[in-house]
Design an enzyme around this catalytic site. Sequence first.
Site, mmCIF file in Angstrom:
data_model
loop_
_atom_site.group_PDB
_atom_site.id
_atom_site.type_symbol
_atom_site.label_atom_id
_atom_site.label_comp_id
_atom_site.label_asym_id
_atom_site.label_seq_id
_atom_site.Cartn_x
_atom_site.Cartn_y
_atom_site.Cartn_z
ATOM 1 N N ASP A 13 0.805 -1.222 0.000
ATOM 2 C CA ASP A 13 0.000 0.000 0.000
ATOM 3 C C ASP A 13 0.839 1.273 0.000
ATOM 4 O O ASP A 13 0.433 2.308 0.534
ATOM 5 C CB ASP A 13 -0.965 0.024 1.205
ATOM 6 C CG ASP A 13 -1.861 -1.200 1.223
ATOM 7 O OD1 ASP A 13 -2.199 -1.692 0.130
ATOM 8 O OD2 ASP A 13 -2.220 -1.658 2.326
ATOM 9 N N LYS A 16 1.811 2.148 -5.139
ATOM 10 C CA LYS A 16 2.328 1.598 -6.403
ATOM 11 C C LYS A 16 1.390 1.895 -7.568
ATOM 12 O O LYS A 16 1.832 2.289 -8.648
ATOM 13 C CB LYS A 16 2.515 0.069 -6.271
ATOM 14 C CG LYS A 16 3.518 -0.328 -5.191
ATOM 15 C CD LYS A 16 3.566 -1.837 -5.000
ATOM 16 C CE LYS A 16 2.333 -2.438 -4.377
ATOM 17 N NZ LYS A 16 2.094 -2.061 -2.973
ATOM 18 N N GLY A 40 -4.576 -4.260 -3.683
ATOM 19 C CA GLY A 40 -5.538 -3.209 -4.001
ATOM 20 C C GLY A 40 -4.724 -2.004 -4.408
ATOM 21 O O GLY A 40 -4.044 -1.406 -3.575
ATOM 22 N N HIS A 41 -4.721 -1.699 -5.684
ATOM 23 C CA HIS A 41 -3.905 -0.592 -6.203
ATOM 24 C C HIS A 41 -4.822 0.553 -6.606
ATOM 25 O O HIS A 41 -5.673 0.391 -7.485
ATOM 26 C CB HIS A 41 -3.057 -1.071 -7.389
ATOM 27 C CG HIS A 41 -2.033 -2.099 -6.997
ATOM 28 N ND1 HIS A 41 -1.188 -2.693 -7.883
ATOM 29 C CD2 HIS A 41 -1.719 -2.615 -5.782
ATOM 30 C CE1 HIS A 41 -0.402 -3.536 -7.234
ATOM 31 N NE2 HIS A 41 -0.702 -3.512 -5.952
ATOM 32 N N GLN A 224 1.972 -6.021 -3.239
ATOM 33 C CA GLN A 224 2.415 -6.116 -1.849
ATOM 34 C C GLN A 224 3.700 -5.291 -1.649
ATOM 35 O O GLN A 224 3.910 -4.341 -2.383
ATOM 36 C CB GLN A 224 2.611 -7.585 -1.417
ATOM 37 C CG GLN A 224 1.301 -8.354 -1.255
ATOM 38 C CD GLN A 224 0.736 -8.875 -2.570
ATOM 39 O OE1 GLN A 224 1.425 -9.534 -3.324
ATOM 40 N NE2 GLN A 224 -0.516 -8.581 -2.845
#
Length: 423
Positions: A13, A16, A40-41, A224
């Site tokens: 988080d 990225k 979750g991007h 990650q």
Amino acid sequence: MAVDLLLGLQWGDEGKGKIVDVLTRNYDIIARFQGGPNAGHTLEFDGIKHVLHTIPSGIFHENAINLVGNGVVIDPVIFRKELENLAKFNLDFHKKLLISRKAHLILPTHRLLDAASEASKGKAKIGSTLKGIGPTYMDKTGRNGIRVGDTELPDWKVRYRALADKHEAMIDFYNVDIQYNLAELENDFFSAIESLKKLRFIDSEEYLYQAQQEGKTILAEGAQGSLLDIDFGTYPYVTSSNTTAAGACTGLGVAPNKIKEVFGIFKAYATRVGSGPFPTELFDDYGATMGRVGNEFGATTGRPRRCGWLDLVALKYAVQVNGVTQLMMMKGDVLSGFDKLMVCTAYNYKGDVITHLPYNIEEQNVTPIYTEMKGWKEDLTKMTKHTELPQALNDYIDFLEKELEVPIKIVSVGPDRKQTIHR
Ligand code: GDP
Ligand code: IMO
Ligand code: MG
């Protein structure tokens, strides 16, 4: 032509998704190399926020091809939802989105096994996102997995059944209370497989090799963060793939000597979601402010992220393991108004002062040693040039660059694509 690589240096988080989106205009191909829908991007532009889980973060750029590499694990049900969420943008997925035949599939029973395993661990649970990541990678390395390319073979449902039956027996073995209706989950799964099959499956390592021969530019997108790496992270509180630079080689079939720039993304402070050691974690107002101002809630699970001061011992380790060539510092804006900033520059490890990341970083083994820095008051979110940045922030950046021996090339001052300062 070389391949550049972008990855997170902390516990995920870091931002990225935002930076891949910012950098995409410089690349022909964006390729995800590991992880799955545990990621979750988040991307923000034109006042809209998007969260991507499996689809690479270059999807909104007109000319970029987005590739889901062999190192990724795909849940077809979640993938279909992601595509549905993007329907209003009229993107040509058949042209823009390619899937490696060698990527492994997350089965409904992998998700159930994840839940059963976590429930059986009680307080020692990993804090998994419960997306079935661990069990899917276990089947991959155990040589039992089902790959995207298998769905093109006539007998794959026989193999599916045998594996799912075995998983059910394993779920029983855990002897925990997990309620599920497998028939319903399987209906969803098989119909989602049909949707997936409308996309292009490719031999992605060959595709990427040819692309390099043709002089195409490629950005590998990590998921990650380095401290969640299966080998180099805070094991066992990690994810089940290699999130570090080497993962891009195995997750895409790119040769190590073809990797050029390694972009390392970090937050100006630190966060972690899920269980596991976090030496600089804060339980006071400073931590609460980071969480509130930084809106630190997981993009996949909505769980509050734990917050703490920047840990340079851990960051230096991540820079080393990845061979980072350029750093990008995110969320500096969140720290505006802090009267002081603490940076962990060493650990007291069982009575000794050390500056490397040791085998155990649990609370009972490690106490952080801090250097205090001055905070800044200015709102950074409207700034567009590095010459506008306040002196105290420049001092913070200079200090980090000196300690890490790598230049900080981007300072991000807000979630939007435009809130990005190049140095
Ligand atoms: P990723 O998993 O590394 O892509 O990061 P996430 O999307 O999970 O989490 C990063 C969060 O911070 C998202 O909500 C982003 O919109 C947000 N974000 C990214 N960069 C910045 C920044 O510079 N400032 C602020 N305030 N938010 C940011
Ligand atoms: P992005 O790509 C933050 C964490 C989980 C848990 C551990 C194992 O958005 O940075 P898993 O579901 O992989 O079995 O969970 O890893 N985790 C993440 N934390 N960002 C992520 O992805 C994460 N993906 C997994 O919270 O502690
Ligand atoms: Mg995330």
